[in-house]
Design an enzyme around this catalytic site. Sequence first.
Site, mmCIF file in Angstrom:
data_model
loop_
_atom_site.group_PDB
_atom_site.id
_atom_site.type_symbol
_atom_site.label_atom_id
_atom_site.label_comp_id
_atom_site.label_asym_id
_atom_site.label_seq_id
_atom_site.Cartn_x
_atom_site.Cartn_y
_atom_site.Cartn_z
ATOM 1 N N HIS A 1 78.791 61.321 53.079
ATOM 2 C CA HIS A 1 77.601 60.485 52.958
ATOM 3 C C HIS A 1 77.359 59.555 54.143
ATOM 4 C CE1 HIS A 1 79.143 61.407 48.872
ATOM 5 N NE2 HIS A 1 77.883 61.739 48.676
ATOM 6 N N GLY B 1 70.588 47.631 49.116
ATOM 7 C CA GLY B 1 70.197 48.849 48.427
ATOM 8 C C GLY B 1 69.133 49.630 49.167
ATOM 9 N N ARG C 1 65.055 47.602 54.079
ATOM 10 C CA ARG C 1 65.600 46.253 54.249
ATOM 11 C C ARG C 1 66.766 46.270 55.234
ATOM 12 N NH1 ARG C 1 67.953 44.552 49.144
ATOM 13 N NH2 ARG C 1 65.807 44.702 48.396
ATOM 14 N N ARG D 1 71.075 61.305 54.255
ATOM 15 C CA ARG D 1 70.245 61.077 53.078
ATOM 16 C C ARG D 1 69.332 59.856 53.238
ATOM 17 N NH1 ARG D 1 72.399 63.256 47.842
ATOM 18 N NH2 ARG D 1 73.937 64.840 48.394
ATOM 19 N N ARG E 1 77.171 41.974 49.799
ATOM 20 C CA ARG E 1 75.978 42.621 49.267
ATOM 21 C C ARG E 1 74.823 41.634 49.240
ATOM 22 N NH1 ARG E 1 73.142 42.888 44.135
ATOM 23 N NH2 ARG E 1 71.610 44.516 44.448
ATOM 24 N N THR F 1 68.547 42.058 45.309
ATOM 25 C CA THR F 1 67.576 41.331 44.499
ATOM 26 C C THR F 1 68.023 41.402 43.039
ATOM 27 O OG1 THR F 1 66.189 43.308 44.287
ATOM 28 C CG2 THR F 1 65.641 41.758 46.063
ATOM 29 N N ASP G 1 62.284 38.877 40.281
ATOM 30 C CA ASP G 1 61.518 39.000 39.040
ATOM 31 C C ASP G 1 61.926 37.908 38.069
ATOM 32 O OD1 ASP G 1 60.162 41.935 39.092
ATOM 33 O OD2 ASP G 1 62.143 42.021 40.017
#
Length: 236
Positions: A5, A21, A25, A44, A88, A91, A205
């Site tokens: 990967h 993620g 970004r 990928r 990490r 969000t 959120d």
Amino acid sequence: MITPHINANKTDFSDIVILTGDPIRTKYIAFNWLKNVVEISNVRSMLGFTGMYKDIKVSIMSHGMGIPSSAIYIKELLTFYNVKKIIRLGTCGSIIKGINLKDIIIGMGACTDSSFNRLRFNNYDYAAIADFDMLNKFFETSKKLNYKVHIGNLFSTDFFYTIDPILFKLIKNYNILGIDMETAGIYSIASELNVQAISVCTVSDIINTSKSLNYIDRESKLNKMINLALESILLF
């Protein structure tokens, strides 16, 4: 190719890696905050970059969504590329009164509805916690920068669209500050492999309201969190 990967060379990564993620970004951070940036991985479309922040070599790698995806990249980074520190930057959602959009949450620990840690920990409960030294450095840097941060528990869920009608009530009752999809798994892998890890999230959120950041903001408007992470690295 060193792993299935990641197609970076063995020495391309710094021992300090920022994980996000979203590949967009990742690219945004690399080209807006680092100097002498080199793309080192793109399998990928999960992008990886290495550059310099002031006089420190830093790498940035995307990991996709959820514990299974992030676990692949963390395992390979720690096992094959000798990475020692994982940060990490993600969000999260929140339902806690007093936490607002764009607030920063530092995950001191992480609960979860995932079976990932139980399967690996012989079906016992595992307390997924951040590395204290990194947590302390982030806290000290936040004070230096005069950034308000919330420090406490996150909840890492396998379900972006939850199927549990009482989940939010429990999260509120137990004062869990934010809901993400990765932190609990990241902390357990880091602990098992004896490396340092911390998860920092910007609130995107306010759950059960119409308050949320749009996808453009999620990709490129999280500058306070990014600055906090990079300035904290200077203390490592």
